[in-house]
Motif scaffolding. Structure first.
Motif, PDB file in Angstrom:
ATOM      1  N   GLY A 124      39.275  46.055   7.606  1.00 46.92           N
ATOM      2  CA  GLY A 124      38.382  45.934   6.482  1.00 46.92           C
ATOM      3  C   GLY A 124      38.826  46.622   5.369  1.00 46.92           C
ATOM      4  O   GLY A 124      39.381  47.541   5.459  1.00 46.92           O
ATOM      5  N   ALA A 125      37.891  46.639   4.405  1.00 46.41           N
ATOM      6  CA  ALA A 125      38.135  47.117   3.018  1.00 46.41           C
ATOM      7  C   ALA A 125      37.614  48.707   3.242  1.00 46.41           C
ATOM      8  O   ALA A 125      38.283  49.392   2.624  1.00 46.41           O
ATOM      9  N   SER A 126      36.713  48.968   3.980  1.00 45.06           N
ATOM     10  CA  SER A 126      36.574  50.504   4.107  1.00 45.06           C
ATOM     11  C   SER A 126      37.518  51.132   4.683  1.00 45.06           C
ATOM     12  O   SER A 126      37.830  52.248   4.243  1.00 45.06           O
ATOM     13  N   HIS A 177      32.349  51.393  -4.467  1.00 44.49           N
ATOM     14  CA  HIS A 177      31.625  51.245  -3.371  1.00 44.49           C
ATOM     15  C   HIS A 177      31.539  52.385  -2.601  1.00 44.49           C
ATOM     16  O   HIS A 177      32.534  53.235  -2.851  1.00 44.49           O
ATOM     17  N   ASP A 229      39.916  48.111  -5.501  1.00 39.60           N
ATOM     18  CA  ASP A 229      39.168  47.869  -4.462  1.00 39.60           C
ATOM     19  C   ASP A 229      38.692  46.138  -4.932  1.00 39.60           C
ATOM     20  O   ASP A 229      37.836  45.829  -6.124  1.00 39.60           O
ATOM     21  N   GLN A 232      35.288  41.950  -4.012  1.00 34.04           N
ATOM     22  CA  GLN A 232      34.281  41.078  -4.455  1.00 34.04           C
ATOM     23  C   GLN A 232      34.760  40.026  -5.172  1.00 34.04           C
ATOM     24  O   GLN A 232      34.328  38.952  -5.582  1.00 34.04           O
ATOM     25  N   SER A 259      38.560  42.159   2.034  1.00 30.79           N
ATOM     26  CA  SER A 259      37.897  42.148   3.291  1.00 30.79           C
ATOM     27  C   SER A 259      37.654  40.460   3.570  1.00 30.79           C
ATOM     28  O   SER A 259      37.120  39.725   2.695  1.00 30.79           O
ATOM     29  N   HIS A 275      35.297  39.121   5.579  1.00 30.91           N
ATOM     30  CA  HIS A 275      33.851  38.605   5.868  1.00 30.91           C
ATOM     31  C   HIS A 275      33.254  38.371   4.470  1.00 30.91           C
ATOM     32  O   HIS A 275      32.062  37.890   4.331  1.00 30.91           O
ATOM     33  N   LYS A 276      34.054  38.936   2.947  1.00 31.12           N
ATOM     34  CA  LYS A 276      33.289  38.502   2.026  1.00 31.12           C
ATOM     35  C   LYS A 276      33.939  36.924   1.421  1.00 31.12           C
ATOM     36  O   LYS A 276      33.519  36.729   0.323  1.00 31.12           O
TER      37      LYS A 276
END
Ligand code: PLP
Length: 408
Positions: free
Chosen positions: A82-84, A112, A188, A191, A211, A213-214
Motif C-alpha cells: 500500500g501507499a504507507s 498524509h 503521493d 487520491q 493504493s 483500496h482507494k
C-alpha cells in the motif's frame, strides 16, 4: 404500482449511503466477480511448476495493464502492501542513499501522515527538512519552494492531490524545478486514481505511490512507481520478487484485483465529469439551503469528487455521529484522539482556526454515488444541522441563565 415504486425508492434511500471515498472505496462488483477465479490461482507465483504459472500470469497481466494506463514501463512498477509502505520506502531509502552527500529534503505541510512521519523520522537521523506552506486557498507556496530548494536537496515529496480538500498541486512544474537542481521528486498519487487522469510519464516524477483500496479494489495492496535509473534502496529482503526490489511472496489476489480496476482507468475522463457535476450540484444546494457554510479549497484546482466545508456553530464530530445514525458515512476535519477531537493538521496548515477545523465536514463521492443519494443526503444534513444548532443555542441559553443566576 406508483405507490409500490415510491415505497421501493424510500426503502432504497434508507439504506446506508457511503460518501467517504477518500478514506476508502467499496469493492467494485467487477472485482467481486473475478475473486473466485483469482482464488483458484493459489500457487506460489515464484514456483516454476504448473501451480505457479497462473498466479504469475495474473501478476504479469496486472503489472502490464497498470503500467499501460499510467504510461510507464511494467518494469517500473513494484507491487507492495500500500501507499504507507511506498511512501516510507522512498523517503527512508533516499535518505539512506544520500546521507553522506545531500541531507536536505522538502515536502508540503499537508502531506498524509505516512509522508510527514517518515520525514520527521529522518529529521531525527540528521536530515534537514523544509515543510512547504499552503495558503488558505489550498495553493502551495511556490516562492518558499524556490527559495529553499538547492543543490543540497536530495528529494522533494509533494502529493498530487490532497485527501482532505482535494486540492491539486502543480506537480509537473515542481518536477522541472526539482530536476533543475539535480534533486529527485516523489509524489503521493493515492487520491488521484479514478478521479482525474494520471500520466506518470508526462509528470516526469521519479517515484509515485498508489493504493488499491482507494480505487475500488482490496486493502493491503499498492504500487510504487520507480522511474528507470532513479536510485532505489530496497528495505524488505527475501526472495527475488519484484525484480529483487521487494522480497516476499506476492499477494496474488490483491494485485490481480488491482489489475481488474486498472483496466477501467480509461473511464476516468468520463467519470471525472460526472463526479464534478454531482459535487457542484451538492455544493450549490448546501450553500443555498443551509446558513453559515463556507467551502474550503474551492477557489483552487480540486479533485472532482471532494468537498470540504466549515459549518458555523457545528461540532464536526457530533455532526458525523448524527449523520452516521441516519446511515451516512462522511468525514470530519477533526479526529478524536485520546477523547478530545484534534483539529485536522491539513486545515490548520491552510490557516483555518481550531474552531473552524473542528466544525468541518468532508464529503467525498465515488463512482457509484448518484443524484438521488446526494439529494437525500442534503435533506437530512439540513435537518441535522438545524437540530444541532437549536440544541447548542438552547444549551448556551441555559448556561447563560445559570451564569446570571450565579452572579446574582
Ligand atoms: N496517502 C494518502 C494521500 C492517503 O489518503 C492514504 C490513505 O489514507 C495513504 C497515503 C495511505 O495509503 P494506504 O492505506 O494504502 O497505506
Amino acid at each position: 404500482m406508483v405507490k409500490r415504486r415510491r415505497q421501493e425508492i424510500l426503502i432504497e434511500m434508507q439504506k446506508m449511503i457511503y460518501l467517504d471515498h477518500n478514506a476508502t472505496t467499496p469493492l467494485s462488483q467487477k472485482v467481486i466477480d473475478q475473486i473466485p477465479s483469482i482464488l483458484q490461482a493459489w500457487g506460489n507465483p515464484s514456483s516454476i511448476h504448473w501451480s505457479g504459472r497462473e498466479p504469475k500470469n495474473l501478476i504479469r497481466n496486472a503489472r502490464q495493464v497498470l503500467a499501460t494506463a499510467l504510461k510507464v514501463s511494467p518494469l517500473e512498477i513494484i507491487f507492495n502492501s500500500g501507499a504507507s509502505e511506498g511512501n516510507s520506502a522512498v523517503i527512508l531509502g533516499i535518505y539512506e542513499i544520500f546521507k553522506n552527500s545531500k541531507n536536505h529534503f522538502m515536502c508540503s505541510q499537508v502531506e498524509h501522515p505516512s509522508v510527514l512521519k517518515a520525514f520527521q523520522h529522518i529529521e531525527k537521523l540528521g536530515a534537514r527538512v523544509d515543510y512547504i506552506p499552503v495558503s488558505r486557498k489550498g495553493e502551495l507556496d511556490l516562492n518558499f519552494f524556490k527559495k529553499h530548494i538547492s543543490s543540497n536537496t536530495a528529494l522533494v515529496s509533494v502529493m498530487m492531490a490532497n485527501n482532505e480538500t482535494g486540492n491539486i498541486f502543480p506537480i509537473a512544474e515542481l518536477v522541472k524545478m526539482t530536476h533543475a537542481v539535480g534533486a529527485l521528486f516523489h509524489s503521493d498519487c493515492v487520491q488521484v486514481l479514478g478521479k482525474i487522469p494520471l500520466n506518470l510519464s508526462e509528470l516526469n516524477v521519479d517515484y509515485a505511490t498508489l493504493s488499491a483500496h482507494k480505487f475500488y479494489s482490496l486493502k493491503g495492496t499498492g504500487a510504487l512507481f520507480v522511474r528507470k535509473n532513479s536510485p532505489y534502496q530496497k528495505f524488505i529482503f527475501g526472495g527475488g520478487q519484484e525484480r529483487s526490489r521487494r522480497g516476499g511472496t506476492e499477494n496474488t489476489l490483491g494485485i490481480a484485483s488491482f489489475g481488474v480496476m486498472a483496466n477501467l482507468l480509461d473511464q476516468v475522463v468520463f467519470r471525472q465529469k460526472e463526479l464534478a457535476q454531482l459535487r457542484d450540484h451538492m455544493e450549490a444546494r448546501i450553500l443555498l439551503e443551509i446558513d453559515g457554510v463556507s467551502l474550503t479549497g474551492n477557489q483552487s484546482a480540486r479533485l472532482p469528487n471532494t468537498s470540504s466545508m466549515v459549518l458555523r456553530d457545528i461540532d464536526g464530530e457530533t455532526l458525523l455521529m448524527s449523520l452516521d445514525l441516519k446511515g451516512f458515512a462522511v468525514s470530519t476535519g477533526a479526529a478524536c484522539s485520546s477523547g478530545s477531537p484534534e483539529p485536522s493538521p491539513v486545515l490548520l496548515a491552510m490557516g483555518l482556526s481550531r474552531a473552524e477545523a473542528q466544525s468541518s465536514l468532508r464529503i467525498s463521492l465515488g463512482w457509484e454515488t448518484n443524484l438521488g443519494q446526494i439529494d437525500f443526503f442534503i435533506n437530512i444534513l439540513k435537518e441535522v444541522v438545524l437540530r444541532l444548532r437549536n440544541i447548542s443555542q438552547k444549551t448556551n441559553m441555559k448556561e447563560l441563565s445559570l451564569m446570571r443566576e450565579q452572579s446574582l
